[in-house]
Design a protein around this motif. Sequence first.
Motif, PDB file in Angstrom:
ATOM      1  N   MET A   1       0.846  -1.169   0.000  1.00 55.64           N
ATOM      2  CA  MET A   1       0.000   0.000   0.000  1.00 55.64           C
ATOM      3  C   MET A   1       0.892   1.233   0.000  1.00 55.64           C
ATOM      4  O   MET A   1       1.750   1.405   0.852  1.00 55.64           O
ATOM      5  N   ALA A   2       0.682   2.086  -0.959  1.00 59.54           N
ATOM      6  CA  ALA A   2       1.494   3.295  -1.083  1.00 59.54           C
ATOM      7  C   ALA A   2       0.847   4.463  -0.348  1.00 59.54           C
ATOM      8  O   ALA A   2      -0.366   4.572  -0.272  1.00 59.54           O
ATOM      9  N   VAL A   3       1.686   5.292   0.190  1.00 61.34           N
ATOM     10  CA  VAL A   3       1.227   6.536   0.808  1.00 61.34           C
ATOM     11  C   VAL A   3       1.194   7.550  -0.325  1.00 61.34           C
ATOM     12  O   VAL A   3       2.238   7.955  -0.836  1.00 61.34           O
ATOM     13  N   SER A   4      -0.019   7.963  -0.735  1.00 59.51           N
ATOM     14  CA  SER A   4      -0.093   8.777  -1.950  1.00 59.51           C
ATOM     15  C   SER A   4      -0.838  10.097  -1.810  1.00 59.51           C
ATOM     16  O   SER A   4      -0.743  10.932  -2.692  1.00 59.51           O
ATOM     17  N   THR A   5      -1.549  10.295  -0.739  1.00 56.93           N
ATOM     18  CA  THR A   5      -2.293  11.549  -0.602  1.00 56.93           C
ATOM     19  C   THR A   5      -1.651  12.424   0.471  1.00 56.93           C
ATOM     20  O   THR A   5      -0.952  11.924   1.355  1.00 56.93           O
ATOM     21  N   PRO A   6      -1.897  13.729   0.424  1.00 58.09           N
ATOM     22  CA  PRO A   6      -1.360  14.597   1.470  1.00 58.09           C
ATOM     23  C   PRO A   6      -1.805  14.169   2.868  1.00 58.09           C
ATOM     24  O   PRO A   6      -1.021  14.215   3.824  1.00 58.09           O
ATOM     25  N   SER A   7      -3.036  13.732   2.993  1.00 54.77           N
ATOM     26  CA  SER A   7      -3.543  13.285   4.288  1.00 54.77           C
ATOM     27  C   SER A   7      -2.774  12.061   4.787  1.00 54.77           C
ATOM     28  O   SER A   7      -2.403  11.981   5.963  1.00 54.77           O
ATOM     29  N   GLU A   8      -2.522  11.102   3.896  1.00 58.11           N
ATOM     30  CA  GLU A   8      -1.774   9.902   4.280  1.00 58.11           C
ATOM     31  C   GLU A   8      -0.335  10.256   4.653  1.00 58.11           C
ATOM     32  O   GLU A   8       0.216   9.716   5.612  1.00 58.11           O
ATOM     33  N   ARG A   9       0.288  11.166   3.894  1.00 51.07           N
ATOM     34  CA  ARG A   9       1.654  11.580   4.208  1.00 51.07           C
ATOM     35  C   ARG A   9       1.708  12.252   5.579  1.00 51.07           C
ATOM     36  O   ARG A   9       2.640  12.032   6.357  1.00 51.07           O
ATOM     37  N   SER A  10       0.707  13.058   5.885  1.00 50.69           N
ATOM     38  CA  SER A  10       0.647  13.729   7.179  1.00 50.69           C
ATOM     39  C   SER A  10       0.498  12.712   8.311  1.00 50.69           C
ATOM     40  O   SER A  10       1.160  12.819   9.347  1.00 50.69           O
ATOM     41  N   MET A  11      -0.386  11.726   8.109  1.00 51.86           N
ATOM     42  CA  MET A  11      -0.576  10.690   9.135  1.00 51.86           C
ATOM     43  C   MET A  11       0.709   9.894   9.344  1.00 51.86           C
ATOM     44  O   MET A  11       1.073   9.583  10.479  1.00 51.86           O
ATOM     45  N   LEU A  12       1.423   9.575   8.260  1.00 52.39           N
ATOM     46  CA  LEU A  12       2.667   8.825   8.385  1.00 52.39           C
ATOM     47  C   LEU A  12       3.716   9.649   9.129  1.00 52.39           C
ATOM     48  O   LEU A  12       4.396   9.141  10.024  1.00 52.39           O
TER      49      LEU A  12
END
Length: 75
Positions: A1-12
Amino acid sequence: MAVSTPSERSMLASFITDVTPDLADELEQAAQEFLREHGIAEPITWQPLSLLRFDGHRWCGGQAARTVSYSAGLR
């Protein structure tokens, strides 16, 4: 699963900064258990090997050794 959205990058990014030593230990134990239960005899982390390149020079962890001198126009 790739981190691809700004929201996902922020959560990571938030997760990485919020990991406590106790949580890191628990995650490591869970990973070791998962591999063991699935018959996978591998470490939970990966580290590149020091390899010989096709031209005989050493390749160290993804970087050509600094002592390598390039010849025959291989720059």
